[in-house]
Write a protein that holds these residues in place. Sequence first.
Motif, PDB file in Angstrom:
ATOM      1  N   ILE A 146      26.962  -8.098  18.078  1.00 15.68           N
ATOM      2  CA  ILE A 146      26.711  -7.606  16.723  1.00 15.68           C
ATOM      3  C   ILE A 146      27.946  -7.846  15.878  1.00 15.68           C
ATOM      4  CG2 ILE A 146      26.136  -5.583  15.330  1.00 15.68           C
ATOM      5  CD1 ILE A 146      24.784  -4.419  17.818  1.00 15.68           C
ATOM      6  N   ARG A 147      27.770  -8.626  14.814  1.00 21.25           N
ATOM      7  CA  ARG A 147      28.881  -8.935  13.910  1.00 21.25           C
ATOM      8  C   ARG A 147      28.826  -8.023  12.692  1.00 21.25           C
ATOM      9  NH1 ARG A 147      26.778 -13.205  16.201  1.00 21.25           N
ATOM     10  NH2 ARG A 147      28.120 -14.724  17.245  1.00 21.25           N
ATOM     11  N   PRO A 148      29.987  -7.687  12.133  1.00 22.09           N
ATOM     12  CA  PRO A 148      30.000  -6.822  10.940  1.00 22.09           C
ATOM     13  C   PRO A 148      29.161  -7.368   9.795  1.00 22.09           C
ATOM     14  CG  PRO A 148      32.211  -7.040  11.858  1.00 22.09           C
ATOM     15  CD  PRO A 148      31.342  -7.995  12.616  1.00 22.09           C
ATOM     16  N   ALA A 149      29.092  -8.711   9.657  1.00 20.18           N
ATOM     17  CA  ALA A 149      28.324  -9.308   8.556  1.00 20.18           C
ATOM     18  C   ALA A 149      26.836  -8.999   8.666  1.00 20.18           C
ATOM     19  CB  ALA A 149      28.547 -10.818   8.527  1.00 20.18           C
ATOM     20  N   GLU A 150      26.361  -8.629   9.855  1.00 18.81           N
ATOM     21  CA  GLU A 150      24.951  -8.319  10.038  1.00 18.81           C
ATOM     22  C   GLU A 150      24.589  -6.937   9.507  1.00 18.81           C
ATOM     23  OE1 GLU A 150      23.544  -9.028  14.041  1.00 18.81           O
ATOM     24  OE2 GLU A 150      25.237 -10.355  14.446  1.00 18.81           O
ATOM     25  N   LEU A 151      25.587  -6.103   9.228  1.00 17.29           N
ATOM     26  CA  LEU A 151      25.348  -4.703   8.888  1.00 17.29           C
ATOM     27  C   LEU A 151      25.473  -4.472   7.383  1.00 17.29           C
ATOM     28  CD1 LEU A 151      27.464  -3.031  11.725  1.00 17.29           C
ATOM     29  CD2 LEU A 151      25.047  -3.680  11.780  1.00 17.29           C
ATOM     30  N   SER A 152      24.786  -3.446   6.929  1.00 18.92           N
ATOM     31  CA  SER A 152      24.929  -3.025   5.535  1.00 18.92           C
ATOM     32  C   SER A 152      26.300  -2.361   5.355  1.00 18.92           C
ATOM     33  CB  SER A 152      23.810  -2.053   5.164  1.00 18.92           C
ATOM     34  OG  SER A 152      23.869  -0.894   5.997  1.00 18.92           O
ATOM     35  N   ARG A 201      22.626  -1.656  13.530  1.00 21.29           N
ATOM     36  CA  ARG A 201      21.944  -2.934  13.269  1.00 21.29           C
ATOM     37  C   ARG A 201      20.460  -2.704  12.975  1.00 21.29           C
ATOM     38  NH1 ARG A 201      22.222  -7.627  17.723  1.00 21.29           N
ATOM     39  NH2 ARG A 201      21.256  -5.987  18.973  1.00 21.29           N
ATOM     40  N   GLU A 202      19.836  -1.829  13.749  1.00 22.04           N
ATOM     41  CA  GLU A 202      18.424  -1.536  13.508  1.00 22.04           C
ATOM     42  C   GLU A 202      18.239  -0.845  12.165  1.00 22.04           C
ATOM     43  OE1 GLU A 202      14.296  -1.285  14.216  1.00 22.04           O
ATOM     44  OE2 GLU A 202      15.923  -2.575  14.933  1.00 22.04           O
ATOM     45  N   TYR A 203      19.149   0.048  11.834  1.00 30.82           N
ATOM     46  CA  TYR A 203      19.098   0.709  10.518  1.00 30.82           C
ATOM     47  C   TYR A 203      19.199  -0.335   9.404  1.00 30.82           C
ATOM     48  CZ  TYR A 203      21.058   3.046   6.409  1.00 30.82           C
ATOM     49  OH  TYR A 203      21.315   3.466   5.125  1.00 30.82           O
ATOM     50  N   THR A 204      20.119  -1.271   9.542  1.00 33.29           N
ATOM     51  CA  THR A 204      20.288  -2.319   8.530  1.00 33.29           C
ATOM     52  C   THR A 204      19.037  -3.180   8.416  1.00 33.29           C
ATOM     53  OG1 THR A 204      22.678  -2.384   8.923  1.00 33.29           O
ATOM     54  CG2 THR A 204      21.702  -4.301   7.861  1.00 33.29           C
ATOM     55  N   ARG A 205      18.430  -3.504   9.562  1.00 31.78           N
ATOM     56  CA  ARG A 205      17.210  -4.322   9.539  1.00 31.78           C
ATOM     57  C   ARG A 205      16.099  -3.622   8.770  1.00 31.78           C
ATOM     58  NH1 ARG A 205      12.424  -4.862  11.825  1.00 31.78           N
ATOM     59  NH2 ARG A 205      12.663  -2.937  13.039  1.00 31.78           N
ATOM     60  N   LEU A 206      15.951  -2.321   8.993  1.00 25.77           N
ATOM     61  CA  LEU A 206      14.900  -1.568   8.307  1.00 25.77           C
ATOM     62  C   LEU A 206      15.194  -1.449   6.811  1.00 25.77           C
ATOM     63  CD1 LEU A 206      14.334   1.239  10.970  1.00 25.77           C
ATOM     64  CD2 LEU A 206      12.840  -0.703  10.457  1.00 25.77           C
TER      65      LEU A 206
END
Length: 326
Positions: A146-152, A201-206
């Motif tokens: 999991i990279r920081p860029a993937e997250l909100s 990551r799941e939170y960001t995806r949603l």
Amino acid sequence: MKKEPPSPSLAAATVMDPDLTKKERDLLEQAERHPRSYSEGEMSVWWATAPRLLRPGAGVAALAGGAWVTGGTEWYTPSPHDDRATMTDLVDRSMQGIFDTLHSALVYAWPIGAVALGVAAFSFATDAAVRNKSARRLAELRGRCIRPAELSDDARALLARAQQAKEAVRTSAVHRFDLIDRQHNEVSLPRQEWEIAEDLREYTRLVKAEPANPEGGKVTALLDTRRRAMQASLDGIARRVSALESYAAQVAKADDRYRELQQIQALTDGSDDVLDFLARTARDDLAVAEIEGMTGKAAAVADAFTVALESAKEAAVIALPARKTA
């Protein structure tokens, strides 16, 4: 949904699944350092090899063509004028000798070049196959990194806080000297970091799946309900991060008491020498009492360190619960 901007002093780092093998971790780190080498993914071995063979292949073809041309060229024909050689005969004979020598060299050179070309083709194809295998394995492992860029922004801020707390514990003196169950920390801290990163990551995806421009009151009402539920989940993750930070704070307090204890012990280790010196110079009961008081203060700090250490261990039970084994 209200989003808190990340603190400028914190920077999140890439998180990898702690269950990865060393080989898998090395592959992910290599892809992280050299993203261009793995950005294209899997590709045809033929198309990965053929462009690299164009120039050497053209060279081998030129050698073979040269051997064919020089082998079929007749510059010199014996003169019909009895046995006397004319000037033309001498020039033609010299040219024929040059072409014969060149032909002999090319006849040996082009097969060697062809073999070298075949070896190069095999090597390039093998490299491409190995690269494709790595690309396939890397695609399988992408979800375990999991990279920081993937997250909100708010998720990235929480991850950075968790990582800062983890690093504070790992670099503490009481952790290094195994005063707070170092073995448990080295297993649980990476696991806690990974689980927090997965949830974020799941939170960001949603969050990204939400419509940018909701149409209609029903959609807006549903979206509000969804956001409240997601905010509650994010608050749960934040409580977990806060527990880690509390643990790190208790460890820092134990660290302070430990350093203080070390300094006082260093001072009181020489108390006997000071006592002997005072006894020789003054033999004053008050001086003796002063030295004994120093020893008492050292014991008090040692007690304070013990209390701080116990507090850190209690915080560890909350922040790093032991995992159940099957």
